[in-house]
Design a protein around this motif. Structure first.
Motif, PDB file in Angstrom:
ATOM      1  N   SER A   1       9.635  11.810  33.664  1.00 50.09           N
ATOM      2  CA  SER A   1       9.129  10.523  34.612  1.00 50.09           C
ATOM      3  C   SER A   1       9.066   9.003  33.150  1.00 50.09           C
ATOM      4  CB  SER A   1       7.726  11.171  34.284  1.00 50.09           C
ATOM      5  OG  SER A   1       7.303  11.667  33.462  1.00 50.09           O
ATOM      6  N   VAL A   2       9.727   8.295  33.628  1.00 49.66           N
ATOM      7  CA  VAL A   2       9.432   7.002  32.580  1.00 49.66           C
ATOM      8  C   VAL A   2       8.873   5.521  32.854  1.00 49.66           C
ATOM      9  CG1 VAL A   2      11.861   7.002  33.115  1.00 49.66           C
ATOM     10  CG2 VAL A   2      10.761   5.780  30.928  1.00 49.66           C
ATOM     11  N   ALA A   3       8.167   5.532  31.621  1.00 49.39           N
ATOM     12  CA  ALA A   3       6.945   4.224  31.933  1.00 49.39           C
ATOM     13  C   ALA A   3       6.737   2.957  31.325  1.00 49.39           C
ATOM     14  CB  ALA A   3       5.677   4.880  32.095  1.00 49.39           C
ATOM     15  N   VAL A   4       7.575   1.830  32.241  1.00 54.27           N
ATOM     16  CA  VAL A   4       7.160   0.515  31.161  1.00 54.27           C
ATOM     17  C   VAL A   4       5.688  -0.207  30.944  1.00 54.27           C
ATOM     18  CG1 VAL A   4       7.673  -1.884  30.893  1.00 54.27           C
ATOM     19  CG2 VAL A   4       9.504  -0.072  31.323  1.00 54.27           C
ATOM     20  N   VAL A   5       4.965   0.158  29.920  1.00 56.74           N
ATOM     21  CA  VAL A   5       3.377  -0.815  30.317  1.00 56.74           C
ATOM     22  C   VAL A   5       3.472  -2.308  29.599  1.00 56.74           C
ATOM     23  CG1 VAL A   5       1.709  -0.579  29.330  1.00 56.74           C
ATOM     24  CG2 VAL A   5       2.672   1.410  30.425  1.00 56.74           C
ATOM     25  N   GLY A   6       3.676  -3.455  30.668  1.00 57.50           N
ATOM     26  CA  GLY A   6       3.660  -4.396  30.037  1.00 57.50           C
ATOM     27  C   GLY A   6       5.734  -5.138  31.238  1.00 57.50           C
ATOM     28  N   CYS A   7       5.083  -5.779  30.940  1.00 53.44           N
ATOM     29  CA  CYS A   7       5.988  -6.659  32.558  1.00 53.44           C
ATOM     30  C   CYS A   7       5.750  -8.239  32.357  1.00 53.44           C
ATOM     31  CB  CYS A   7       5.379  -6.326  34.347  1.00 53.44           C
ATOM     32  SG  CYS A   7       5.370  -4.081  34.189  1.00 53.44           S
ATOM     33  N   GLY A   8       6.415  -8.550  31.360  1.00 51.79           N
ATOM     34  CA  GLY A   8       6.134 -10.236  30.897  1.00 51.79           C
ATOM     35  C   GLY A   8       8.453  -9.894  30.821  1.00 51.79           C
ATOM     36  N   VAL A   9       8.526 -11.768  30.350  1.00 54.13           N
ATOM     37  CA  VAL A   9       9.917 -11.621  30.226  1.00 54.13           C
ATOM     38  C   VAL A   9      10.895  -9.966  29.634  1.00 54.13           C
ATOM     39  CG1 VAL A   9      11.584 -12.120  29.386  1.00 54.13           C
ATOM     40  CG2 VAL A   9       9.567 -13.693  29.944  1.00 54.13           C
ATOM     41  N   ASN A  10      10.266  -9.655  27.806  1.00 55.03           N
ATOM     42  CA  ASN A  10      10.928  -8.115  27.862  1.00 55.03           C
ATOM     43  C   ASN A  10      10.273  -7.322  28.447  1.00 55.03           C
ATOM     44  OD1 ASN A  10      11.368 -10.501  25.882  1.00 55.03           O
ATOM     45  ND2 ASN A  10      10.550  -9.346  24.089  1.00 55.03           N
ATOM     46  N   GLY A  11       9.233  -6.806  28.910  1.00 59.90           N
ATOM     47  CA  GLY A  11       8.998  -5.709  29.641  1.00 59.90           C
ATOM     48  C   GLY A  11      10.066  -5.238  31.459  1.00 59.90           C
ATOM     49  N   ALA A  12      10.348  -6.940  31.172  1.00 63.78           N
ATOM     50  CA  ALA A  12      10.950  -7.073  32.887  1.00 63.78           C
ATOM     51  C   ALA A  12      12.380  -6.822  32.624  1.00 63.78           C
ATOM     52  CB  ALA A  12      11.116  -8.030  33.347  1.00 63.78           C
ATOM     53  N   GLU A  13      12.961  -7.299  31.413  1.00 70.51           N
ATOM     54  CA  GLU A  13      14.213  -6.762  31.153  1.00 70.51           C
ATOM     55  C   GLU A  13      14.322  -5.182  30.704  1.00 70.51           C
ATOM     56  OE1 GLU A  13      18.234  -7.449  30.698  1.00 70.51           O
ATOM     57  OE2 GLU A  13      16.731  -9.242  31.311  1.00 70.51           O
ATOM     58  N   THR A  14      13.514  -4.353  30.242  1.00 71.09           N
ATOM     59  CA  THR A  14      13.435  -3.524  30.163  1.00 71.09           C
ATOM     60  C   THR A  14      13.865  -2.361  31.327  1.00 71.09           C
ATOM     61  OG1 THR A  14      11.677  -3.548  28.124  1.00 71.09           O
ATOM     62  CG2 THR A  14      12.299  -1.057  28.982  1.00 71.09           C
ATOM     63  N   VAL A  15      13.043  -3.007  32.279  1.00 65.82           N
ATOM     64  CA  VAL A  15      12.951  -2.424  33.440  1.00 65.82           C
ATOM     65  C   VAL A  15      14.375  -2.736  33.780  1.00 65.82           C
ATOM     66  CG1 VAL A  15      12.265  -2.277  36.022  1.00 65.82           C
ATOM     67  CG2 VAL A  15      10.707  -2.374  34.102  1.00 65.82           C
ATOM     68  N   ARG A  16      14.770  -3.429  33.931  1.00 65.48           N
ATOM     69  CA  ARG A  16      16.285  -3.995  34.757  1.00 65.48           C
ATOM     70  C   ARG A  16      17.540  -2.498  33.742  1.00 65.48           C
ATOM     71  NH1 ARG A  16      21.107  -8.297  34.702  1.00 65.48           N
ATOM     72  NH2 ARG A  16      20.248  -8.384  32.502  1.00 65.48           N
ATOM     73  N   MET A  17      16.429  -2.416  31.961  1.00 72.03           N
ATOM     74  CA  MET A  17      17.815  -2.402  31.812  1.00 72.03           C
ATOM     75  C   MET A  17      17.540  -0.186  31.910  1.00 72.03           C
ATOM     76  SD  MET A  17      19.415  -2.108  27.614  1.00 72.03           S
ATOM     77  CE  MET A  17      19.516  -3.309  27.893  1.00 72.03           C
ATOM     78  N   LEU A  18      16.623  -0.044  32.176  1.00 77.17           N
ATOM     79  CA  LEU A  18      16.820   1.796  32.716  1.00 77.17           C
ATOM     80  C   LEU A  18      17.280   1.741  34.184  1.00 77.17           C
ATOM     81  CD1 LEU A  18      12.497   2.253  31.534  1.00 77.17           C
ATOM     82  CD2 LEU A  18      15.096   3.401  30.761  1.00 77.17           C
ATOM     83  N   VAL A  19      17.122   1.178  34.945  1.00 81.45           N
ATOM     84  CA  VAL A  19      17.480   0.861  36.380  1.00 81.45           C
ATOM     85  C   VAL A  19      19.292   0.992  36.050  1.00 81.45           C
ATOM     86  CG1 VAL A  19      18.080   0.207  38.294  1.00 81.45           C
ATOM     87  CG2 VAL A  19      15.106  -0.258  37.462  1.00 81.45           C
ATOM     88  N   ALA A  20      19.731   0.164  35.174  1.00 85.15           N
ATOM     89  CA  ALA A  20      21.165   0.326  35.193  1.00 85.15           C
ATOM     90  C   ALA A  20      21.474   1.694  34.607  1.00 85.15           C
ATOM     91  CB  ALA A  20      21.702  -1.027  33.758  1.00 85.15           C
ATOM     92  N   HIS A  21      20.673   2.477  34.012  1.00 86.17           N
ATOM     93  CA  HIS A  21      20.765   3.835  33.147  1.00 86.17           C
ATOM     94  C   HIS A  21      20.393   4.622  34.310  1.00 86.17           C
ATOM     95  CE1 HIS A  21      21.704   1.612  29.127  1.00 86.17           C
ATOM     96  NE2 HIS A  21      22.221   2.403  28.544  1.00 86.17           N
ATOM     97  N   GLY A  22      20.722   4.062  35.911  1.00 86.29           N
ATOM     98  CA  GLY A  22      20.218   5.645  36.718  1.00 86.29           C
ATOM     99  C   GLY A  22      18.711   5.820  36.143  1.00 86.29           C
ATOM    100  N   ARG A  23      17.899   5.247  35.829  1.00 86.16           N
ATOM    101  CA  ARG A  23      16.557   6.270  36.150  1.00 86.16           C
ATOM    102  C   ARG A  23      15.410   4.780  36.832  1.00 86.16           C
ATOM    103  NH1 ARG A  23      15.321   8.161  29.606  1.00 86.16           N
ATOM    104  NH2 ARG A  23      13.744   9.909  31.604  1.00 86.16           N
ATOM    105  N   THR A  24      14.400   5.395  37.323  1.00 83.57           N
ATOM    106  CA  THR A  24      12.940   5.435  37.869  1.00 83.57           C
ATOM    107  C   THR A  24      12.057   4.742  36.926  1.00 83.57           C
ATOM    108  OG1 THR A  24      14.487   5.633  39.990  1.00 83.57           O
ATOM    109  CG2 THR A  24      12.589   4.308  40.373  1.00 83.57           C
ATOM    110  N   PRO A  25      11.605   4.056  36.331  1.00 81.98           N
ATOM    111  CA  PRO A  25      10.963   3.803  36.136  1.00 81.98           C
ATOM    112  C   PRO A  25       9.585   3.560  36.748  1.00 81.98           C
ATOM    113  CG  PRO A  25      11.904   2.030  35.213  1.00 81.98           C
ATOM    114  CD  PRO A  25      12.885   2.495  36.447  1.00 81.98           C
ATOM    115  N   VAL A  26       8.398   4.343  36.276  1.00 79.21           N
ATOM    116  CA  VAL A  26       6.937   3.363  36.892  1.00 79.21           C
ATOM    117  C   VAL A  26       6.507   2.165  35.863  1.00 79.21           C
ATOM    118  CG1 VAL A  26       6.162   5.465  38.387  1.00 79.21           C
ATOM    119  CG2 VAL A  26       5.385   4.854  35.587  1.00 79.21           C
ATOM    120  N   VAL A  27       5.950   1.662  36.497  1.00 74.96           N
ATOM    121  CA  VAL A  27       5.596   0.533  35.854  1.00 74.96           C
ATOM    122  C   VAL A  27       3.909  -0.244  35.747  1.00 74.96           C
ATOM    123  CG1 VAL A  27       7.670  -1.489  35.742  1.00 74.96           C
ATOM    124  CG2 VAL A  27       6.513  -1.720  37.313  1.00 74.96           C
TER     125      VAL A  27
END
Length: 311
Positions: free
Chosen positions: A128-154
């Motif tokens: 399990s992986v989470a991103v806490v904070g979904c502003g510009v930098n957080g959203a880009e972190t989500v995009r990078m995790l997804v590009a690496h084949g992971r599905t984070p919770v936010v």
């Protein structure tokens, strides 16, 4: 002479999440080996409104200066938290080679550093992986995790930002507590609120703390740092203006307690010690990371139809 001007859209089009990840990884190693150099960022403060930062770096045949802001109250005014410019020059001739939007460069390198630290330090078998904070930098972190084949919770205090982040390929966490309990947690908040109080870290977790990049900011209780195996991007910068600064001032953390991530990536320092280890990465954001992203964007810019300015 004319130079390309890379807007936010141009930077994101030129540098994919995978490219950003690789570029920032290589920059960490080059910095560790002394091939890329930088000075700690200089703060020009106007608190409580925000601050300005000047960040120089040299490496790979280029020199960089980033002039960037952090004004946490701006979103309430309909303005971005981070604005600024990145200036990239030829290190041999001093000639200006590109001007880039600082916010997009910052988002890419912040995401890359947080995910890279997680990949390097997380427990084998973490799911399990989470991103806490979904502003510009957080959203880009989500995009990078997804590009690496992971599905984070936010999770974000703003429901609309949670929804927007989920649309990038993530899932909304049931609660903040749910997100903070994941095997891997990447926090990308303004750093104004402690997310991990004393006693909250659990064995085996990895935490990438990306938000507390300046004096007075914290995403974790100072006492909790004493329970973790600590890593940072750059000791000189982190010990004065990062998550570690308060613990250093309190005598809880010393230089010998903290490993720079570049040393681990270069194979010259130990990372996680065992499955019970709580690993914690303190990111303050390095100019050498910005340099890595700017160079990657410049190399791709020849393929893009970009505006230019005459100098």
């Amino acid at each position: 002479m004319s130079v390309p001007v890379l807007s936010r859209e141009a930077v994101l089009a030129a540098v994919s999440p995978q490219d950003a990840y690789t570029a920032v990884r290589n920059a960490f190693v080059a910095h560790h080996r002394g091939e890329w150099v930088m000075q700690p960022k200089v703060y020009v403060t106007n608190y409580p409104a925000g601050d300005f930062r000047a960040m120089p770096a040299l490496g790979g045949g280029h020199a960089l200066l980033k002039w960037v802001t952090s004004f946490p109250g701006n979103p309430a005014l309909g303005l971005p938290t981070v604005t600024g410019l990145v200036v990239l020059s030829n290190a041999e001739t001093g000639q200006l080679e590109a001007i880039l939007d600082a916010a997009s460069v910052t988002a890419l390198r912040t995401a890359a550093a947080g995910v890279l630290a997680a990949d390097t330090l997380e427990r084998e078998g973490s799911s399990s992986v989470a991103v806490v904070g979904c502003g510009v930098n957080g959203a880009e972190t989500v995009r990078m995790l997804v590009a690496h084949g992971r599905t984070p919770v936010v999770w974000d205090v703003d429901a609309q930002r949670r929804i927007a982040a989920a649309q990038l390929g993530a899932e909304e966490a049931e609660s903040l507590r749910h997100a903070l309990g994941c095997d891997v947690v990447i926090t990308v908040t303004p750093g104004s609120t402690v997310l991990f109080p004393e006693g909250s870290l659990r064995p085996g977790q990895h935490i990438s703390l990306m938000g507390a990049d300046g004096p007075g900011k914290a995403e974790i209780a100072t006492a909790e740092l004493g329970r973790a195996h600590l890593f940072c991007d750059d000791w000189e910068q982190a010990s004065h203006g990062g998550e570690l600064a308060a613990a250093v001032a309190a005598g809880i953390v010393e230089r010998s307690d903290v490993t720079q991530l570049g040393g681990v990536l270069a194979g010259e320092a130990q990372g996680r010690r065992n499955d019970e280890d709580v690993t914690l990465f303190d990111s303050t954001g390095l100019a050498i990371q910005d340099l890595a992203i700017a160079r990657a964007a410049l190399f791709r810019s020849v393929e893009l139809d970009l505006p230019r300015v005459e100098l």
